[in-house]
Design a protein around this motif. Structure first.
Motif, PDB file in Angstrom:
ATOM      1  N   ASP A 103      -5.767 -12.097  -8.977  1.00 44.16           N
ATOM      2  CA  ASP A 103      -5.772 -11.649  -7.318  1.00 44.16           C
ATOM      3  C   ASP A 103      -4.789 -12.555  -6.796  1.00 44.16           C
ATOM      4  O   ASP A 103      -4.253 -12.080  -5.478  1.00 44.16           O
ATOM      5  N   TYR A 115     -10.689  -4.397  -4.004  1.00 41.67           N
ATOM      6  CA  TYR A 115     -10.902  -4.974  -2.551  1.00 41.67           C
ATOM      7  C   TYR A 115     -11.586  -4.130  -1.703  1.00 41.67           C
ATOM      8  O   TYR A 115     -12.387  -4.451  -0.704  1.00 41.67           O
ATOM      9  N   ASN A 143      -7.608  -8.481   2.642  1.00 44.78           N
ATOM     10  CA  ASN A 143      -8.278  -7.996   1.412  1.00 44.78           C
ATOM     11  C   ASN A 143      -8.852  -9.112   0.610  1.00 44.78           C
ATOM     12  O   ASN A 143     -10.042  -9.136  -0.094  1.00 44.78           O
ATOM     13  N   LEU A 144      -8.105 -10.207   0.493  1.00 48.29           N
ATOM     14  CA  LEU A 144      -8.119 -11.304  -0.503  1.00 48.29           C
ATOM     15  C   LEU A 144      -9.252 -12.325   0.008  1.00 48.29           C
ATOM     16  O   LEU A 144     -10.200 -13.130  -0.419  1.00 48.29           O
ATOM     17  N   ARG A 168      -6.629  -3.248  -8.636  1.00 45.93           N
ATOM     18  CA  ARG A 168      -6.953  -4.375  -7.898  1.00 45.93           C
ATOM     19  C   ARG A 168      -7.306  -3.822  -6.338  1.00 45.93           C
ATOM     20  O   ARG A 168      -8.172  -4.420  -5.654  1.00 45.93           O
ATOM     21  N   LYS A 170      -2.202  -7.390   5.122  1.00 47.63           N
ATOM     22  CA  LYS A 170      -3.102  -6.318   4.553  1.00 47.63           C
ATOM     23  C   LYS A 170      -3.745  -7.359   3.331  1.00 47.63           C
ATOM     24  O   LYS A 170      -5.233  -7.155   2.815  1.00 47.63           O
ATOM     25  N   GLN A 171      -2.841  -7.769   2.578  1.00 49.11           N
ATOM     26  CA  GLN A 171      -3.205  -8.655   1.455  1.00 49.11           C
ATOM     27  C   GLN A 171      -4.061  -9.686   1.474  1.00 49.11           C
ATOM     28  O   GLN A 171      -5.046  -9.983   0.966  1.00 49.11           O
ATOM     29  N   HIS A 225     -10.026  -6.365  11.347  1.00 48.58           N
ATOM     30  CA  HIS A 225     -10.230  -7.484  10.392  1.00 48.58           C
ATOM     31  C   HIS A 225     -10.533  -8.778  10.958  1.00 48.58           C
ATOM     32  O   HIS A 225     -10.993  -9.454  10.248  1.00 48.58           O
ATOM     33  N   PHE A 232       2.284  -5.842   4.933  1.00 53.49           N
ATOM     34  CA  PHE A 232       1.736  -5.681   3.506  1.00 53.49           C
ATOM     35  C   PHE A 232       1.279  -7.146   3.107  1.00 53.49           C
ATOM     36  O   PHE A 232      -0.059  -7.270   2.689  1.00 53.49           O
TER      37      PHE A 232
END
Lengths: 275, 280
Positions: A108, B177, A173-174, B173, A169-170, A210, A166
């Motif tokens: 991840d 999420y 998510n993480l 993945r 957003k990543q 978020h 990008f």
């Protein structure tokens, strides 16, 4: 629960990166996989323009193996002491970027040092090894300075291009737990250019879902250096950047700004891009 | 809270898109953005009560038809809003002008996912499935797309189509999420293998290391076949639970897709299950 890849080469154990791991382990459970890389098969040519420099020079394998074993021992010891679930992957007998690509496909996040990665071969970062990792990784990478203690706020570099969204957003998510920290999305440009955050309405609509404490700012700086000075003067900040894309719309100004930030070794940087 | 774009044809909102939007908002705490799309070349048809078709350069009825269309658009928007209000769905609306595909691709930069009906085409002439609109969306969107079938069914099982590639892992993945709470559903990984002699998933250990932290129980299936698309479609068709497939598709270039049909295209055309499609 995530799988985080802890990247270490020879005996350059990234202590700052491990501190970061320990700090996030307080709030988030994950598997930490130590990926240990041996030196390249050939030593760097010592003298430029030397007609014999193209000849491969084998690295000192005994010393190399010993250093990697020592790093693994330290990693295992630290993980056990911090009660972190871990696994160890000792990679190929010599460094190849394909090992990083494969590992990143099944992880991840990559965590690595902002300063130490193959620094015994090329001191100045981002050196070619770090650049390869940042370009070819299939998951986001977070690079941590050795002096890392903690971070208490987030700054996301936004230029209106898909790479910066990008990365944002990543990150969301993480690390949903970090979206509670005070966060600034900064659209910066050189002084005198047209003001205004591109697609501000859409950006706000996404980001306010978020981030809990969010500011969106449009800042003008006279050059990259002054932006970096501002960034480094903001204490305990983590930077999010969509950089080092292998293709697509690479913003050279943005790219060199991240490289300069890496050179300062002061701010942890979360880097992601589409492959 | 994830931001999910529910893409609606403003002349005819898909009931299925509405139902899946409600489901995702309730089950996964998502914020729904209802995007009402229109296209400059897409108009209502006479047989659906939009007035007479414009034939032989005679546009005398056009004004009336456009008025009817506007009325229909307003009714569609009201219908969707009433539905979401009644069911307590957190939502906002976008009224995207002029060119449906461009609007939706722009929206995709700032969204976690797009929900779209497999039958949406934004065209009076395109009868293909998936439509050109949907193919373009799948190729160019910057977020995953959930393509939903005509009728809503709650998701009971998730099947990850795995081939060891970068895009299949990326889709997997991303799905974990966006839908971390889906642990109550069955999870399965399926590989369509050309190798008649192997019973192993590619990079099995690395995959296991990643996924066993995310899901307590994961089923694994290896189907041996020379034809990946047919075998996958058949495998998904035989599932008894209401399943959703997760695919890393549309990574290839437009030329490559033109020469070889995408697996996703075939699944959209042949199956009536939701498909989560992503590529990086």
């Amino acid at each position: 629960m995530k799988k985080i890849l802890f990247v270490c080469d020879t005996d350059n154990f990234p202590s700052g990166a491990f501190k970061f791991i320990q700090s996030i382990h307080l709030r988030d459970k994950f598997l930490l996989t130590g990926a240990f890389f041996h030196s390249e098969l050939v030593a760097e040519p010592a003298v430029v323009e030397d007609c014999f420099a193209n000849e491969s020079v084998p690295a000192n394998k005994t010393a190399d193996i010993k250093s990697v074993k020592e790093s693994i021992r330290l990693f295992v010891h630290k993980c056990k002491r911090a009660s972190i679930h871990f696994s160890v992957h000792e990679e190929s007998s010599h460094f190849t970027i394909e090992d990083v690509v494969k590992e990143s496909r099944f992880a991840d996040l990559i965590v690595m040092s902002e300063e130490l990665f193959f620094s015994d071969i090329i001191v100045s970062q981002p050196n070619k090894y770090m650049q390869q990792v940042l370009q070819r990784s299939e998951c986001p990478v977070i690079i941590i300075p050795e002096s890392y203690t903690s971070f208490k706020s987030i700054v996301a570099a936004y230029d209106g291009k898909r790479e910066s969204m990008f990365a944002l957003k990543q990150f969301c998510n993480l690390f949903p737990q970090f979206t509670l920290l005070p966060s600034t999305i900064i659209h910066w440009q050189k002084s005198g250019l047209c003001p205004g955050v591109p697609d501000r309405r859409y950006l706000e609509e996404y980001a306010t879902r978020h981030f809990s404490i969010l500011h969106i700012e449009n800042k003008q700086f006279k050059d990259i250096q002054s932006f970096n000075e501002w960034l480094c003067s903001t204490p305990d900040t983590l930077l999010i950047a969509g950089s080092f894309s292998n293709h697509g719309s690479i913003n050279s100004m943005h790219e060199s700004f991240i490289e300069k930030t890496i050179q300062q070794h002061k701010v942890p940087i979360f880097i992601a891009h589409p492959i | 809270m994830n931001k999910i774009i529910a893409a609606f044809d403003s002349l005819h909102a898909s009931d299925s898109t509405m139902d899946y939007a409600v489901y995702l908002a309730k089950e996964f705490n998502a914020h729904i953005v209802a995007a009402f799309l229109r296209d400059i070349l897409y108009h209502g048809k006479a047989e659906y009560g939009f007035g007479q078709p414009y034939e032989g350069g005679d546009f005398t009825g056009a004004e009336t038809a456009l008025k009817i269309e506007e009325q229909v658009r307003n009714n569609t928007i009201e219908k969707v809003k009433n539905h979401f209000n009644r069911l307590g769905v957190p939502y906002s609306t976008h009224h995207d002008p002029a060119i449906a595909i461009q609007s939706l691709i722009s929206e995709s930069h700032f969204a976690d996912m797009i929900l779209v009906d497999a039958d949406d085409n934004f065209s009076g002439w395109d009868k293909t499935k998936p439509s050109h609109f949907l193919k373009n969306l799948l190729a160019d969107a910057d977020c995953p797309i959930m393509v939903v079938p005509k009728y809503f069914k709650p998701i009971e099982k998730v099947v990850f189509a795995y081939d060891g590639s970068s895009s299949s892992m990326y889709a997997m993945r991303l799905f974990t999420y966006l839908f971390p709470k889906i642990v109550s559903q069955q999870i399965e990984i399926v590989l369509i293998s050309h190798d008649q002699h192997s019973n192993h998933l590619p990079e099995h250990q690395l995959l296991k290391e990643l996924l066993k932290r995310k899901y307590p129980v994961i089923l694994q299936s290896i189907v041996k076949s020379e034809d990946t698309t047919d075998a996958l479609a058949m495998y998904l068709q035989t599932q008894t639970a209401n399943c959703m497939a997760v695919l890393g598709s549309y990574q290839r270039s437009a030329l490559s897709r033109w020469l070889h049909q995408s697996t996703a295209d075939a699944l959209i055309a042949e199956l009536n299950i939701p498909l989560f499609i992503a590529h990086n």
